[in-house]
Scaffold this active site. Sequence first.
Site, PDB file in Angstrom:
ATOM      1  N   GLU A  34       0.860  -1.194   0.000  1.00 20.26           N
ATOM      2  CA  GLU A  34       0.000   0.000   0.000  1.00 20.26           C
ATOM      3  C   GLU A  34       0.885   1.228   0.000  1.00 20.26           C
ATOM      4  O   GLU A  34       1.924   1.243   0.665  1.00 20.26           O
ATOM      5  CB  GLU A  34      -0.856   0.031   1.262  1.00 20.26           C
ATOM      6  CG  GLU A  34      -1.842  -1.100   1.366  1.00 20.26           C
ATOM      7  CD  GLU A  34      -2.695  -0.943   2.620  1.00 20.26           C
ATOM      8  OE1 GLU A  34      -3.712  -0.248   2.553  1.00 20.26           O
ATOM      9  OE2 GLU A  34      -2.319  -1.498   3.668  1.00 20.26           O
ATOM     10  N   ASP A  50      -3.079  -7.313  10.870  1.00 24.52           N
ATOM     11  CA  ASP A  50      -3.989  -6.548   9.997  1.00 24.52           C
ATOM     12  C   ASP A  50      -4.119  -7.182   8.610  1.00 24.52           C
ATOM     13  O   ASP A  50      -5.182  -7.151   8.007  1.00 24.52           O
ATOM     14  CB  ASP A  50      -3.441  -5.113   9.868  1.00 24.52           C
ATOM     15  CG  ASP A  50      -4.427  -4.163   9.200  1.00 24.52           C
ATOM     16  OD1 ASP A  50      -5.637  -4.285   9.471  1.00 24.52           O
ATOM     17  OD2 ASP A  50      -3.988  -3.298   8.410  1.00 24.52           O
ATOM     18  N   HIS A  95      -5.935 -11.405   5.056  1.00 22.46           N
ATOM     19  CA  HIS A  95      -5.932 -11.205   3.600  1.00 22.46           C
ATOM     20  C   HIS A  95      -4.865 -12.065   2.897  1.00 22.46           C
ATOM     21  O   HIS A  95      -5.147 -12.760   1.926  1.00 22.46           O
ATOM     22  CB  HIS A  95      -5.673  -9.740   3.249  1.00 22.46           C
ATOM     23  CG  HIS A  95      -6.663  -8.781   3.846  1.00 22.46           C
ATOM     24  ND1 HIS A  95      -7.972  -9.116   4.091  1.00 22.46           N
ATOM     25  CD2 HIS A  95      -6.535  -7.490   4.243  1.00 22.46           C
ATOM     26  CE1 HIS A  95      -8.604  -8.067   4.604  1.00 22.46           C
ATOM     27  NE2 HIS A  95      -7.754  -7.064   4.711  1.00 22.46           N
ATOM     28  N   LYS A 122       2.874  -0.813   4.521  1.00 22.18           N
ATOM     29  CA  LYS A 122       2.255   0.495   4.279  1.00 22.18           C
ATOM     30  C   LYS A 122       3.354   1.449   3.850  1.00 22.18           C
ATOM     31  O   LYS A 122       4.530   1.227   4.116  1.00 22.18           O
ATOM     32  CB  LYS A 122       1.581   0.990   5.560  1.00 22.18           C
ATOM     33  CG  LYS A 122       0.369   0.139   5.938  1.00 22.18           C
ATOM     34  CD  LYS A 122      -0.676   0.939   6.662  1.00 22.18           C
ATOM     35  CE  LYS A 122      -1.868   0.080   7.043  1.00 22.18           C
ATOM     36  NZ  LYS A 122      -2.899   0.010   5.995  1.00 22.18           N
TER      37      LYS A 122
HETATM   38  C1  BG6 Z   1      -7.940  -3.556   5.664  1.00 21.15           C
HETATM   39  C2  BG6 Z   1      -6.820  -3.140   6.572  1.00 21.15           C
HETATM   40  O1  BG6 Z   1      -8.446  -4.805   6.048  1.00 21.15           O
HETATM   41  O2  BG6 Z   1      -7.450  -3.642   4.327  1.00 21.15           O
HETATM   42  C3  BG6 Z   1      -6.233  -1.812   6.126  1.00 21.15           C
HETATM   43  O3  BG6 Z   1      -7.312  -3.023   7.901  1.00 21.15           O
HETATM   44  C4  BG6 Z   1      -5.827  -1.875   4.675  1.00 21.15           C
HETATM   45  O4  BG6 Z   1      -5.116  -1.466   6.930  1.00 21.15           O
HETATM   46  C5  BG6 Z   1      -6.963  -2.415   3.814  1.00 21.15           C
HETATM   47  O5  BG6 Z   1      -5.505  -0.554   4.258  1.00 21.15           O
HETATM   48  C6  BG6 Z   1      -6.497  -2.673   2.396  1.00 21.15           C
HETATM   49  O6  BG6 Z   1      -7.594  -2.984   1.583  1.00 21.15           O
HETATM   50  P1  BG6 Z   1      -7.552  -2.756   0.003  1.00 21.15           P
HETATM   51  O7  BG6 Z   1      -8.847  -3.324  -0.466  1.00 21.15           O
HETATM   52  O8  BG6 Z   1      -7.400  -1.282  -0.216  1.00 21.15           O
HETATM   53  O9  BG6 Z   1      -6.358  -3.521  -0.480  1.00 21.15           O
END
Ligand code: BG6
Length: 478
Positions: A209, A228, A233, A329
């Site tokens: 990110e 997180d 994910h 991040k």
């Molecule tokens: C969330 C996290 O689950 O997913 C965040 O808590 C993160 O920290 C986000 O920014 C990222 O999601 P995406 O869909 O933008 O990749």
Amino acid sequence: MGLRPPPDQDVVVFGASGDLSARKLLPALYNLSKEGLLPKRGDIVGAAPVTMDQEAFIDFARKAVRTFSRTKPTQRSLDEFTRRLRFVSLDPRENLRDLRAALKRNRRLVYLAVPPSAFTSLIHGIGDSDLADGTSLIIEKPFGHDLESARTLNDAIHAVLPEPQIFRIDHYLGKETVQNLLVFRFGNSVFERVWNRDAIARVEITVAESLGVEQRGAFYEQTGAIRDIVQNHLFQVLAITAMEPPISFDAESIRNEKVKVLRALKPITPDEVVRGQYTAGVVDGKRVPGYRREPGVHRHSTTETYAAMRLCIDSWRWSGVPFFVRTGKRMAERDTRIVLTFRDVPLHLFQRLGVRSVDSNRLVVHVQPDEGIAVTFVAKVPGPEVHLQDVKMSFTYDSSFKASPPEAYERLLHDALNGDHTLFIREDEVERGWQVVQPVLDAPPPIVPYRAGSWGPKEADRLVEPLHWHNAHVGDAG
Ligand code: BG6
């Protein structure tokens, strides 16, 4: 997305005045309404511990939709949507009597878009107010903060609701590109037969990110990248990448195969993990502060904003193939991708012609942005001499479907309204995810710094040596 509207029911959003509600849930419900995919009869009841009347909530929802909807709202569809909205002001520690009185139907989808500390009292509240019957519960991540707390939370929910009424959300499963992996793997005979240790040398999954922790510093201090992103994910994407073919596409068959991958993951040892934290730098041309200067963050924080690790799946298909996963991040770019690197050709035929090395073939799934899939291979540069160059064949959603994929939350809300669990996480999956990362949570390796706007700490490069990570624009041919 199926075209049937789901059965009649109300939707209750706890935490309706918060950030998730504004950015994701209200816009997703609006788009479902616009496409005729909400129940024919059913209210959307916002609930939050704030003093807000119905009109103020409707204004809040209009603003949220105008700001965050993926489609441009029209006055007519916005009016149609807001006619369904109700608001109940409540304190989660109190009885949910007022909420119960506001619900007109026997069936409801309840969304817990609240901080984890409020989960248990709301779940008790649902039980105490006789709302358990007819409730499907969507519960946001993080689901616990370690193995023990996840088990305690599962027990607390099961005391009120059985597993078939529980929908643990991981919005990555709602992403088109993640679902397409199943079709790509099991709908094309050409790829599935090389999807194993015989042909693949290593697999890399990156969730990068460019954003920092924004206004969520206080929350993030308790969380960090492993809790997180990695435990949920990344492990979900890994499970879908590595699973065996399910016997059918129903929820249990898919979830059974995913959990088998998580069970086959060898426990992670802390020396194969790198934890990083961003320092000040430049992202997208703008100077940004380091993590320790973000609002809500401790000046000497040791929370990781980056994690990289080497994982091994002890299964017939994947034995000996390293899976490198990382997330961070404030990285150079927003880029989520899965890279499968194929084994090298056995004979270096081209050496005598002066070609020093031949790049390995790669298959890259671009989860986001620029959603698509690319295969790289070498080709001969036209001319009398033999010069090789990496080229790529690619598919993008943009060029093939002339559309970008819909929002994950729309798909997930619609599935939950229809009682479909396929894209939600089962109890055993969530607990196994925690079990795998628990040794690192118990003995975290020290934090190393990386500059905001870079591709992470150099210590992470050592994990993948003698090779390197495939960063956006670096590992891309053509
Ligand atoms: C969330 C996290 O689950 O997913 C965040 O808590 C993160 O920290 C986000 O920014 C990222 O999601 P995406 O869909 O933008 O990749």
